[in-house]
Structures are given as C-alpha cells and as structure tokens.
Design an enzyme around this catalytic site. Structure first.
Site, PDB file in Angstrom:
ATOM      1  N   GLY A 266      -2.200   5.897   2.719  1.00  0.00           N
ATOM      2  CA  GLY A 266      -1.528   4.992   2.615  1.00  0.00           C
ATOM      3  C   GLY A 266       0.011   4.907   2.748  1.00  0.00           C
ATOM      4  CG  HIS A 267       4.052   2.259   1.095  1.00  0.00           C
ATOM      5  ND1 HIS A 267       4.690   1.841   2.055  1.00  0.00           N
ATOM      6  CD2 HIS A 267       4.749   2.152   0.049  1.00  0.00           C
ATOM      7  CE1 HIS A 267       5.624   1.490   2.048  1.00  0.00           C
ATOM      8  NE2 HIS A 267       5.938   1.608   0.575  1.00  0.00           N
ATOM      9  CG  PHE A 268       4.066   5.908  -2.339  1.00  0.00           C
ATOM     10  CD1 PHE A 268       5.364   6.362  -2.630  1.00  0.00           C
ATOM     11  CD2 PHE A 268       3.712   4.621  -2.556  1.00  0.00           C
ATOM     12  CE1 PHE A 268       6.392   5.778  -3.115  1.00  0.00           C
ATOM     13  CE2 PHE A 268       4.780   3.730  -3.134  1.00  0.00           C
ATOM     14  CZ  PHE A 268       6.046   4.202  -3.494  1.00  0.00           C
TER      15      PHE A 268
END
Length: 290
Positions: A266-268
């Site tokens: 995901g994002h991180f």
C-alpha cells in the site's frame, strides 16, 4: 559479524525552526536526502537507512508540523508547501549539503520537487516512492479534500477532520497490505500521537487545503522533469488509495528514461518492502554512477 550502521539523531536551527533529522553514513559518500510524507516523519525511514548507509550518506529531516521538528505555532508561521520547501532548502545549507539524490514520499514529493526546481544543479537523481506529480495519480480518497479546495467553507473544513483520527491513520498504513501484521503498530501510533499535539490538528488541515497549490504546480514539475531529465526511479505500492499506479507510470511522459516498479503493498511501502526498495535504489544509483 559486521555491525549495523548507526543513526545519529541531530537538530539544526533554520530561522525560527529547529529541524530534527536522522543522519547516517560517511559524509564523503554520495548523499541521499529523504523527505517523508503525511502523517509521518523521518521515523518512516528507520528500516531503510541501515540498508543504504554503508554506501551512502543519509540525511532525513522532519518537516515543520511533523515528527520532532520544533516550529512556531500556527499564526506565527504559515504552514504552506512553499514554506516547507523553503525550510528544507535552508536546512540543506545549514548542514552543508551541496549535492544529493532525493527520496520523496507523499508530502515530501511536492516539497522535494520545489527544491529541485529551485536548485536543479544540486540534484543528482530522484527516487519517488508514492510521491505524486500527475493528475493521473490522484485517487478517490482525495474527494473530501478536493471538496474543501473547491469550496473552503467551515463545513468542508470539518469534513476533512476525520482524516486525522486514529482509525484513518492506521488505515493509511494497512490498506492494501497483504498481511497487516507486517506493519509495526508503533509507526501509526507515533504518527497519531504527534498529530495530536496542541494546535497541530489545525496545521494539518491548513496543509490539506494548501495541497491544491501542489496540483496547480504539476505543469511546472513536468517542465522541470522534461528540461533536466534527472535520473528517475519510481517505486510504488500499487494498492495506494491516495496515489494510484498511473501516477507512477506518468513520470515517463516527461522523463522517458524514468524507471518504474510497482510493489504488492500500500501507501507506506517501506513498512513491508524496505529490503526490496533498498535493492532497487542501490542498483538504480549504481547504474547512474552515484
């Protein structure tokens, strides 16, 4: 058995701001300047830094309003992306960084791209990990913030306050991650705790509003990429709800030699794929003689 490179925790006074930063590696080696995003800090690089510090000099500051950097309260300091970039630019002078590769993530991207446009001769390469610069990359998760951009009423300002809750902070870390247990809980708990310092919530909402200036600057960023064609690596968590994979691929439009890798996270992305990202970075920089 070799020891892990040590990470020094330092501060630098930059005008009214005392910038907290992490530093590792030999300053005689090529420098990597790591710029974090919302709602994090240089803490997000805790796993990456030791994987690169044997070969590179690593400097990772906390932006004003984030982490352990001490900045004036809202009203005494205007929290805009232009001002965050100016603090980072002055920080590089304060700590003597004359040339560096940029690693940008999330908010770190518009800060870093401003820095690169201001001083293109100092940037040896750019690594973007879910750091967007194209409309193609803006996901539906931006809807409430876009509503605030279009009509900055008190009601719409309140409508984006939910992004600052603990549940929303944790969601940013675990959304799109195949195994949520791979994400260290102290990461999102630390972000949430620091966001809840007195006065900080309004600062964050101010920055949500000012993010519209970054979108308005996208054509300027594109012109910089096309004119200077810095060696460019995009390493992206493909399940990011904020910055979509088309945003990674779009860098090739203005910098055809840009290298793009999409990861199953995901994002991180560093929370789950720091070793893989470190390998991409080392190979990329070595290919470009950095």
């Amino acid at each position: 058995m070799s020891s892990q490179p040590s990470i020094a925790l330092r501060t630098a006074v930059v005008g009214p701001v005392t910038v907290f930063y992490r530093e590792a590696g030999d300053p005689r080696n090529p420098t990597l300047l790591l710029l974090h995003g919302f709602p994090s800090s240089s803490h997000m690089f805790r796993d990456l830094i030791p994987l690169l510090a044997d070969r590179y000099h690593i400097v990772a500051p906390d932006l004003p309003g984030f982490g352990f950097t001490e900045a004036p309260p809202r009203g005494d300091f205007t929290y805009t992306f232009d001002n965050l970039a100016k603090v980072v630019e002055d920080f590089t002078d304060a700590v003597g960084l004359e040339r560096y590769a940029l690693y940008v993530f999330d908010y770190g991207a518009p800060v870093g791209f401003r820095l690169a446009m201001s001083r293109p001769e100092r940037v040896s390469a750019i690594i973007s990990q879910n750091g967007n610069a194209y409309e193609d990359g803006l996901g539906d998760a931006w809807a409430p913030i876009r509503a605030y951009w279009a009509d900055p009423t008190p009601e719409n300002r309140e409508g984006i306050r939910s992004v600052l809750t603990f549940e929303a902070t944790r969601w940013q870390y675990v959304h799109g991650v195949p195994d949520e247990t791979a994400v260290a809980p102290e990461a999102y708990w630390l972000d949430y705790a620091l966001m809840n310092r007195p006065g900080n919530e309004e600062i964050q909402i101010d920055l949500f509003g000012d993010y519209a200036t970054n979108v308005a600057m996208y054509p300027d960023f594109h012109a910089y990429f096309a004119a200077h064609t810095p060696p460019f690596l995009a390493v992206w968590g493909r399940h990011d709800p904020f910055f979509l994979p088309p945003g990674a691929e779009a860098f090739k439009r203005d910098n055809p030699d840009a290298e793009v890798h999409l990861l199953d996270t995901g994002h991180f992305a560093l929370e789950t794929h720091a070793p893989e990202i470190a390998v991409f970075i080392r190979r990329f920089l070595e290919r470009h003689g950095i």
